[in-house]
Design a protein around this motif. Structure first.
Motif, short mmCIF file in Angstrom:
data_model
loop_
_atom_site.label_atom_id
_atom_site.label_comp_id
_atom_site.label_asym_id
_atom_site.label_seq_id
_atom_site.Cartn_x
_atom_site.Cartn_y
_atom_site.Cartn_z
N GLU A 108 0.43 6.88 -12.57
CA GLU A 108 0.91 8.09 -12.02
C GLU A 108 0.10 9.10 -11.36
N LEU A 109 0.22 9.43 -10.13
CA LEU A 109 -0.37 10.53 -9.30
C LEU A 109 0.41 11.42 -8.79
N SER A 110 0.46 12.67 -9.20
CA SER A 110 1.65 13.70 -8.97
C SER A 110 0.78 14.97 -8.55
N ALA A 111 1.48 15.81 -7.83
CA ALA A 111 0.95 17.00 -7.28
C ALA A 111 1.91 18.07 -7.17
N GLU A 112 1.85 19.28 -7.10
CA GLU A 112 2.83 20.39 -6.65
C GLU A 112 2.81 20.43 -5.17
N ASN A 113 3.89 20.51 -4.71
CA ASN A 113 4.04 20.51 -3.37
C ASN A 113 5.11 21.57 -2.90
N GLY A 114 4.89 22.80 -2.91
CA GLY A 114 5.70 23.94 -2.83
C GLY A 114 6.63 24.17 -3.94
N THR A 115 7.33 25.02 -3.57
CA THR A 115 8.66 25.47 -4.47
C THR A 115 9.94 25.54 -3.94
N GLN A 143 5.14 12.53 -6.12
CA GLN A 143 4.80 11.50 -7.25
C GLN A 143 4.51 10.43 -6.52
N GLU A 144 3.43 9.72 -6.93
CA GLU A 144 3.21 8.14 -6.56
C GLU A 144 2.91 7.62 -7.92
N ARG A 145 3.99 6.32 -8.33
CA ARG A 145 3.92 5.96 -9.87
C ARG A 145 4.09 4.52 -9.40
N ALA A 146 3.23 3.68 -10.19
CA ALA A 146 3.22 2.32 -10.40
C ALA A 146 3.26 1.86 -11.80
N ASP A 147 4.11 0.82 -12.00
CA ASP A 147 4.30 0.33 -13.32
C ASP A 147 4.22 -1.21 -13.28
N GLN A 148 3.21 -1.95 -13.69
CA GLN A 148 2.82 -3.33 -13.56
C GLN A 148 2.21 -3.86 -14.69
N VAL A 149 2.32 -5.32 -15.06
CA VAL A 149 1.75 -6.01 -15.89
C VAL A 149 0.95 -7.00 -15.02
N SER A 166 -11.70 -7.24 -10.20
CA SER A 166 -11.08 -6.10 -9.78
C SER A 166 -9.59 -6.43 -9.28
N THR A 167 -8.50 -5.56 -9.32
CA THR A 167 -7.49 -5.72 -8.54
C THR A 167 -6.93 -4.38 -8.19
N ILE A 168 -6.21 -4.54 -6.93
CA ILE A 168 -5.47 -3.19 -6.59
C ILE A 168 -4.17 -3.09 -7.13
N LEU A 169 -3.83 -2.11 -7.97
CA LEU A 169 -2.67 -1.99 -8.70
C LEU A 169 -1.47 -1.51 -7.89
N ALA A 170 -1.88 -0.48 -6.87
CA ALA A 170 -0.71 -0.30 -5.92
C ALA A 170 -1.36 0.38 -4.72
N SER A 222 -2.28 10.13 8.85
CA SER A 222 -2.13 8.95 7.88
C SER A 222 -2.74 9.38 6.51
N ASP A 223 -2.20 8.83 5.41
CA ASP A 223 -2.30 9.07 4.20
C ASP A 223 -2.40 7.89 3.36
N GLU A 224 -3.55 7.24 2.71
CA GLU A 224 -3.49 6.19 1.95
C GLU A 224 -3.95 6.42 0.50
N LEU A 225 -3.27 5.63 -0.26
CA LEU A 225 -3.55 5.87 -1.65
C LEU A 225 -3.73 4.33 -2.47
N ILE A 226 -4.59 4.25 -3.24
CA ILE A 226 -5.42 2.95 -3.85
C ILE A 226 -5.64 3.41 -5.19
N PHE A 227 -5.17 2.23 -6.11
CA PHE A 227 -5.56 2.08 -7.50
C PHE A 227 -6.23 1.14 -7.92
N LEU A 228 -7.39 1.07 -8.12
CA LEU A 228 -8.24 -0.05 -8.58
C LEU A 228 -8.60 -0.23 -9.73
N ILE A 229 -8.24 -1.46 -10.20
CA ILE A 229 -8.24 -1.71 -11.88
C ILE A 229 -9.28 -2.66 -11.96
#
Length: 560
Positions: free
Chosen positions: A438-445, A458-464, A472-476, A512-519
Motif C-alpha cells: 500500500e502506498l498512501s499520502a496526504e492530499n489536502g484536507t 491510496q494505491e493498494r495491491a493484494d496478490q498471491v 522479479s515480477t511487477i506486483l502492480a 502523467s503519473d506511473e507507479l510500479i511495485f517490483l518484487i
C-alpha cells in the motif's frame, strides 16, 4: 588446573606494548582500518593498545569498550570451529581468550569448562587413571545384543522351536533363556546364507515368539502377544531437545505426531526448555529420535527486495496574444435616462492585452527500496512513512456549567509505504508470496463537522504470486495520463488556424503519473529434508514397534 594454566598464559601479552614504537594515534587508525574490514578482533586489539599507551584519551577507551563484546563473540566462534574439527586445546584457548576480554560471556565460560572436563578425562583415560565417580550406579543405556560370527548362517531343521533356538544360539554364540510360560511347538526352518541377526528374526516369526536382549550375548524368548510384550518389554527414557522451534505451534505439532504414532509410550513436553521427555521401548525411542531429527529442521527463510518506483511528469505550454476582452464606460456624475447621450462627461476603460510565451516541464521521481526478511509461513510487515490523526467520533462530557464540553476521538493511520508479507518456500526453492503493498499520502484536507480531516490518496495491491528464486515480477502497475487544452481570447478571429495565436492564448498541458511495485525474492535458507526419515522404514507389526536392523558382519543391535 588446565584452565588456570591457559588463563595465566593468555594474560601475558604476546608482544610488548612499546616493542614496535607505534604511537597511540597510529594504532587507533589501524583499528579503524580493521573495523572497516569487519576484523573485530584486530580492531579491538589495536584500540586496546592505543588506550594502554594513552589512557587519558577518551576516544581510545570508547572504541575498545564498544568492540569488547563483539571481539569476545568472535573468539567464541573461533573456539566453536576448532571444537567442531576435534581441536579441543585450541578451542579451549579461544574460549578463555573470550573470557579474558569479556568476563560476562556465559557461553564462553560454559564451553571452556566443558572442554576442560573433556581434556582432563582424556588425559585420565590415557594414563589409565580410575574414573572420578563410581559408574556402577550411573544410569545405563538399554542392553544391546552383540553377535560376532564369521560367515553367514545355514540351518535346515524340523524340530521343536525350543531346540531350534538353542541350536541357533550355539551356532552364533548367543545364550538363550525361555519364559517359564513359554510353550514350544514343532516348526520347520530352512535357512541358507543369512546373517545371525536375520536368522533370529526369521525364527521368531516362524515360531510366533519374540526375543529381547538380557546381556550383550544373552536373549530372553517369550510368546508373542500384547500382554506378554507389555509385561516384560524393556522401557527406556530419553530427553529430546528441539533446536529449531520458534513458536508454540511448532512445539505442539511435533508432540502431536509422537503421541499419535507411539500411543503406548509416555510423552511429556517441557515448553520452557523446548524439550520432549519420552519413555518407551528402545525401538520407539530410536524411531522417535529419527522423526524428531527430520521434523526439527531450520525453517526456510526468504529475503524479499521490494522496489517502489513512482514517476510523475507535468508539461505545460502556453503561447499566444490575449487582446482586450472588456470595455467599461463610466459617467462623471449621476444621470437620468433622458440625460444619457446628451453629455460628453464619460470615461472609457479598455481591458489590458497580454502576450504569453511560457513552457513548464517538471519531473518527479520517487524511489524506495525496502528489504524484508521473514521465516516460512510467518507474517512480516514494514511501515515507512508517518501517522496521521483521523477523527473517529466525539462524545460530550457533562460539566457543572450549562455548556457541555465536547471531546473528539482520534485514531492514527499509517501513511507512506506499508508492506505485509507472508512467504512460503517450496522444496524446489520457489517462493509463494502473499503480499499486501500500500502506498498512501496526504492530499489536502476536507472540513467535516468543524474538523479539517486529511484526504488520503491510496494505491493498494493484494496478490498471491509464486516466483522462482531471484525472479522479479511487477506486483502492480498504475499509469495515469491527463491531457488538457484551453483557449482564451476573441471568438472568430481566434479560431482562424494561422491567426489564432494573435487573438488568443493557447494552453496545452500533459500530466502523467506511473507507479510500479517490483518484487524479487531471494531464498537465504532453503528447505531441508532428512533422508533417513523420508525413506521407507520397517516398523514391525501393529501390536509393537520393532525396527529391523541392517545386516552386518559384526552386529551390535538393540531389540525390543
Amino acid at each position: 588446573m588446565l584452565m588456570a594454566m591457559l588463563v595465566s598464559g593468555l594474560l601475558v601479552p604476546s608482544f610488548p606494548v612499546n616493542a614496535y614504537g607505534e604511537s597511540a594515534r597510529s594504532l587507533y587508525r589501524d583499528g579503524q582500518t580493521a573495523e572497516v574490514r569487519s576484523d573485530v578482533i584486530a580492531a579491538y586489539e589495536a584500540y586496546k593498545r592505543a588506550h594502554d599507551l594513552n589512557p587519558g584519551e577518551i576516544r581510545y577507551r570508547t572504541a575498545y569498550e564498544r568492540l569488547r563484546a563483539a571481539a569476545a563473540a568472535a573468539y567464541v566462534k573461533q573456539g566453536e570451529q576448532f571444537a567442531a574439527h576435534g581441536s579441543l586445546a585450541p578451542a579451549l584457548a579461544a574460549f578463555l581468550k573470550a573470557l579474558d576480554i569479556d568476563h560476562s560471556n556465559e557461553v564462553a565460560e560454559s564451553d571452556a569448562r566443558r572442554l576442560e572436563s573433556q581434556l582432563e578425562h582424556t588425559g585420565n583415560a590415557e594414563n589409565n587413571a580410575p574414573a572420578a565417580t563410581d559408574s556402577a550406579y550411573d544410569p545405563q543405556p538399554p542392553t544391546r545384543l552383540e553377535i560376532a560370527a564369521a560367515g553367514p548362517v545355514t540351518l535346515h531343521l524340523i524340530e521343536d522351536s525350543r531346540i531350534v533356538y538353542l541350536t541357533l544360539g550355539r551356532l552364533v554364540g548367543v545364550n538363550v533363556l525361555f519364559d517359564p510360560q513359554y510353550s514350544s511347538r514343532r516348526i520347520q526352518i530352512d535357512l541358507a546364507s543369512i546373517t545371525p541377526y536375520e536368522a533370529l528374526q526369521v525364527l521368531a516369526k516362524v515360531s510366533g515368539t519374540f526375543w529381547m536382549p538380557v546381556t550383550r550375548n544373552t536373549i530372553f524368548v517369550a510368546q508373542d502377544n500384547r500382554a506378554k510384550r507389555t509385561e516384560i518389554a524393556e522401557q527406556a527414557l530419553e530427553v529430546f531437545y528441539l533446536k529449531n522451534v520458534s513458536q508454540q505451534n511448532d512445539f505442539t505439532e511435533i508432540q502431536t505426531v509422537l503421541r499419535n504414532l507411539f500411543q503406548g509410550a509416555r510423552i511429556n513436553g517441557v515448553a520452557s526448555d523446548n524439550a520432549i521427555v519420552m519413555r518407551g521401548t528402545p525401538s520407539e525411542l530410536q524411531l522417535a529420535k529419527m522423526l524428531i531429527a527430520g521434523l526439527d529442521e531450520p525453517k526456510p527463510e526468504v529475503l524479499v527486495d521490494i522496489t517502489v518506483m513512482e514517476v510523475s511528469h507535468d508539461k505545460m505550454r502556453e503561447i499566444g496574444l490575449s487582446p482586450p476582452t472588456s470595455l467599461t464606460v463610466n459617467s462623471g456624475s449621476p444621470q437620468t435616462l433622458n440625460q444619457i447621450g446628451h453629455t460628453s462627461a464619460y470615461s472609457i476603460t479598455i481591458g489590458q492585452a497580454a502576450a504569453e510565451f511560457l513552457l513548464t516541464d517538471s519531473d518527479t521521481r520517487i524511489l524506495q527500496n525496502p528489504r524484508l526478511r521473514a521465516l516460512d509461513g510467518q507474517k512480516a510487515d514494514l511501515k515507512l512513512g508517518e501517522k496521521l490523526p483521523v477523527a473517529t467520533g466525539s462524545y460530550t462530557i457533562p460539566t457543572s456549567t450549562t455548556a457541555a464540553a465536547a471531546e473528539t476521538q482520534f485514531q492514527y493511520q499509517d501513511v507512506g509505504v506499508n508492506i505485509e508479507m507472508t512467504p512460503a518456500v517450496h522444496g524446489d526453492k520457489d517462493v509463494t508470496l502473499k503480499l499486501t503493498v500500500e502506498l498512501s499520502a496526504e492530499n489536502g484536507t476536507e472540513p467535516l463537522e468543524g474538523i479539517n480531516e486529511p484526504i488520503i490518496s491510496q494505491e493498494r495491491a493484494d496478490q498471491v504470486v509464486r516466483l522462482k528464486n531471484g525472479e522479479s515480477t511487477i506486483l502492480a502497475g498504475l499509469l495515469q495520463k491527463q491531457v488538457s487544452q484551453s483557449v482564451s481570447g476573441w471568438p472568430g478571429l481566434g479560431e482562424i488556424p494561422l491567426m489564432k495565436y494573435f487573438f488568443t492564448t493557447q494552453q496545452h498541458e500533459v500530466k502523467s503519473d506511473e507507479l510500479i511495485f517490483l518484487i524479487t525474492p531471494h531464498v537465504v535458507r532453503a528447505p531441508t529434508f532428512n533422508e533417513n526419515v523420508s525413506r521407507e522404514i520397517d516398523t514391525g507389526t501393529e501390536a509393537a514397534i520393532q525396527l529391523r536392523q541392517a545386516p552386518a558382519e559384526t552386529l551390535s543391535k538393540s531389540h525390543p
